[in-house]
Scaffold this active site. Sequence first.
Site, PDB file in Angstrom:
ATOM      1  N   LYS A  13       0.828  -1.223   0.000  1.00 44.47           N
ATOM      2  CA  LYS A  13       0.000   0.000   0.000  1.00 44.47           C
ATOM      3  C   LYS A  13       0.854   1.262   0.000  1.00 44.47           C
ATOM      4  O   LYS A  13       0.585   2.204  -0.738  1.00 44.47           O
ATOM      5  CB  LYS A  13      -0.938   0.041   1.232  1.00 44.47           C
ATOM      6  CG  LYS A  13      -1.950  -1.075   1.296  1.00 44.47           C
ATOM      7  CD  LYS A  13      -2.954  -0.871   2.406  1.00 44.47           C
ATOM      8  CE  LYS A  13      -2.361  -0.842   3.809  1.00 44.47           C
ATOM      9  NZ  LYS A  13      -1.696  -2.106   4.208  1.00 44.47           N
ATOM     10  N   ARG A  86      -9.748   0.761   8.687  1.00 41.95           N
ATOM     11  CA  ARG A  86      -9.239  -0.591   8.928  1.00 41.95           C
ATOM     12  C   ARG A  86     -10.246  -1.444   9.697  1.00 41.95           C
ATOM     13  O   ARG A  86      -9.960  -2.600   9.995  1.00 41.95           O
ATOM     14  CB  ARG A  86      -7.954  -0.495   9.759  1.00 41.95           C
ATOM     15  CG  ARG A  86      -6.690  -0.896   8.998  1.00 41.95           C
ATOM     16  CD  ARG A  86      -5.545  -0.543   9.895  1.00 41.95           C
ATOM     17  NE  ARG A  86      -4.344  -1.265   9.663  1.00 41.95           N
ATOM     18  CZ  ARG A  86      -3.246  -0.710   9.143  1.00 41.95           C
ATOM     19  NH1 ARG A  86      -3.247   0.519   8.723  1.00 41.95           N
ATOM     20  NH2 ARG A  86      -2.148  -1.411   9.066  1.00 41.95           N
ATOM     21  N   ARG A 125      11.288  -6.914   5.164  1.00 43.90           N
ATOM     22  CA  ARG A 125      11.236  -5.480   4.848  1.00 43.90           C
ATOM     23  C   ARG A 125      12.165  -4.688   5.778  1.00 43.90           C
ATOM     24  O   ARG A 125      12.280  -4.994   6.959  1.00 43.90           O
ATOM     25  CB  ARG A 125       9.791  -4.975   5.044  1.00 43.90           C
ATOM     26  CG  ARG A 125       9.647  -3.480   4.846  1.00 43.90           C
ATOM     27  CD  ARG A 125       8.221  -3.073   4.636  1.00 43.90           C
ATOM     28  NE  ARG A 125       7.423  -3.119   5.868  1.00 43.90           N
ATOM     29  CZ  ARG A 125       6.130  -2.782   5.902  1.00 43.90           C
ATOM     30  NH1 ARG A 125       5.500  -2.417   4.810  1.00 43.90           N
ATOM     31  NH2 ARG A 125       5.468  -2.850   7.046  1.00 43.90           N
ATOM     32  N   ARG A 158      11.405  -2.303  11.108  1.00 42.51           N
ATOM     33  CA  ARG A 158      10.354  -1.764  11.973  1.00 42.51           C
ATOM     34  C   ARG A 158      10.087  -2.764  13.084  1.00 42.51           C
ATOM     35  O   ARG A 158      10.032  -3.969  12.838  1.00 42.51           O
ATOM     36  CB  ARG A 158       9.064  -1.573  11.155  1.00 42.51           C
ATOM     37  CG  ARG A 158       8.860  -0.182  10.628  1.00 42.51           C
ATOM     38  CD  ARG A 158       7.728  -0.096   9.651  1.00 42.51           C
ATOM     39  NE  ARG A 158       6.435  -0.563  10.166  1.00 42.51           N
ATOM     40  CZ  ARG A 158       5.293  -0.442   9.498  1.00 42.51           C
ATOM     41  NH1 ARG A 158       5.270   0.129   8.323  1.00 42.51           N
ATOM     42  NH2 ARG A 158       4.164  -0.888  10.019  1.00 42.51           N
ATOM     43  N   ARG A 169      -0.275  -9.163  13.061  1.00 46.36           N
ATOM     44  CA  ARG A 169      -0.913  -8.099  12.261  1.00 46.36           C
ATOM     45  C   ARG A 169      -1.739  -8.685  11.122  1.00 46.36           C
ATOM     46  O   ARG A 169      -2.796  -8.159  10.778  1.00 46.36           O
ATOM     47  CB  ARG A 169       0.163  -7.141  11.722  1.00 46.36           C
ATOM     48  CG  ARG A 169       0.749  -6.275  12.828  1.00 46.36           C
ATOM     49  CD  ARG A 169       2.057  -5.632  12.424  1.00 46.36           C
ATOM     50  NE  ARG A 169       1.921  -4.684  11.341  1.00 46.36           N
ATOM     51  CZ  ARG A 169       2.890  -4.421  10.456  1.00 46.36           C
ATOM     52  NH1 ARG A 169       4.049  -5.052  10.519  1.00 46.36           N
ATOM     53  NH2 ARG A 169       2.696  -3.525   9.537  1.00 46.36           N
TER      54      ARG A 169
HETATM   55  P1  AMP Z   1       0.828   0.501   8.859  1.00 54.29           P
HETATM   56  O1  AMP Z   1       2.037   1.341   8.685  1.00 54.29           O
HETATM   57  O2  AMP Z   1      -0.310   0.915   7.967  1.00 54.29           O
HETATM   58  O3  AMP Z   1       1.130  -0.976   8.754  1.00 54.29           O
HETATM   59  O4  AMP Z   1       0.293   0.764  10.352  1.00 54.29           O
HETATM   60  C1  AMP Z   1       1.125   0.499  11.469  1.00 54.29           C
HETATM   61  C2  AMP Z   1       0.292   0.432  12.725  1.00 54.29           C
HETATM   62  O5  AMP Z   1      -0.367   1.686  12.948  1.00 54.29           O
HETATM   63  C3  AMP Z   1      -0.828  -0.601  12.721  1.00 54.29           C
HETATM   64  O6  AMP Z   1      -0.390  -1.917  13.025  1.00 54.29           O
HETATM   65  C4  AMP Z   1      -1.729  -0.022  13.826  1.00 54.29           C
HETATM   66  O7  AMP Z   1      -1.192  -0.244  15.109  1.00 54.29           O
HETATM   67  C5  AMP Z   1      -1.652   1.474  13.555  1.00 54.29           C
HETATM   68  N1  AMP Z   1      -2.697   1.909  12.600  1.00 54.29           N
HETATM   69  C6  AMP Z   1      -2.507   2.464  11.367  1.00 54.29           C
HETATM   70  N2  AMP Z   1      -3.681   2.744  10.780  1.00 54.29           N
HETATM   71  C7  AMP Z   1      -4.642   2.350  11.651  1.00 54.29           C
HETATM   72  C8  AMP Z   1      -6.064   2.358  11.616  1.00 54.29           C
HETATM   73  N3  AMP Z   1      -6.745   2.818  10.543  1.00 54.29           N
HETATM   74  N4  AMP Z   1      -6.725   1.866  12.688  1.00 54.29           N
HETATM   75  C9  AMP Z   1      -6.067   1.408  13.763  1.00 54.29           C
HETATM   76  N5  AMP Z   1      -4.732   1.351  13.860  1.00 54.29           N
HETATM   77  C10 AMP Z   1      -4.008   1.812  12.816  1.00 54.29           C
END
Ligand code: AMP
Length: 217
Positions: A13, A86, A125, A158, A169
């Site tokens: 994404k 999400r 990654r 990360r 996740r």
């Molecule tokens: P990402 O970088 O999109 O993988 O997001 C990393 C982390 O941020 C996720 O595992 C969640 O802990 C938090 N996060 C990001 N977007 C959301 C969302 N829309 N709702 C809840 N938690 C989020």
Amino acid sequence: MIVILLGAPGAGKGTQSKMLAAKYGFKHLATGDIFRGEIAAKTPLGQKAQEYVKSGKLVPDNLVTEMVAGKLEFNGTQYLLDGFPRTLDQAQSLDKFLAPQKATINVVIYLNLPHAEAISRLSSRRVCSKCGEVYNITTRPPAAEGKCDACGGDVVQREDDSEATAKKRIMVFEDLTHPLVAYYKAEQVFHEVNAAQSPEKVSADLFAVIDQITAAR
Ligand code: AMP
């Protein structure tokens, strides 16, 4: 125009959003990036989100929705939402928030990737801690080990990309986010792209969807 990119962690994404934002001028809103920024800056929101993000859980809906609502402006800006919504609750809150502004979601694109491939991509990654450039130790390592090709910053894993947290996740995605596929299919704005293809082919497929939507408007 509002575009939503839906997909499991590791589906691409972030990478694809950057390509789309560059080609179409979308404002890229990535909730994960925003949370990481808030955590690094030790803001009150960052402190509330920290434990959830680190452990691979979702940040509570009310915190996320409030944050996104504070960032959306209805002045003709075209948004690309990456990582939001999400959950069904977040999707419904977004609909409620957009309705009075007469704004609608134009397209939701699901980057579909088998879970095993997503876990493998996440655990290999690496990201630049300075500029955010994304690498993969198997398929796209930086030229000098541990150093970003673009800015020379340190390239790190990360915390939530460790294999155990990555698996968690993906489970969270399946339980809480995957139901959005059916939600948006019902709203007739849904498109699907095979995310297991090369990044170039995924981009080409995404561009074709956006071009089709733009031509029909
Ligand atoms: P990402 O970088 O999109 O993988 O997001 C990393 C982390 O941020 C996720 O595992 C969640 O802990 C938090 N996060 C990001 N977007 C959301 C969302 N829309 N709702 C809840 N938690 C989020």
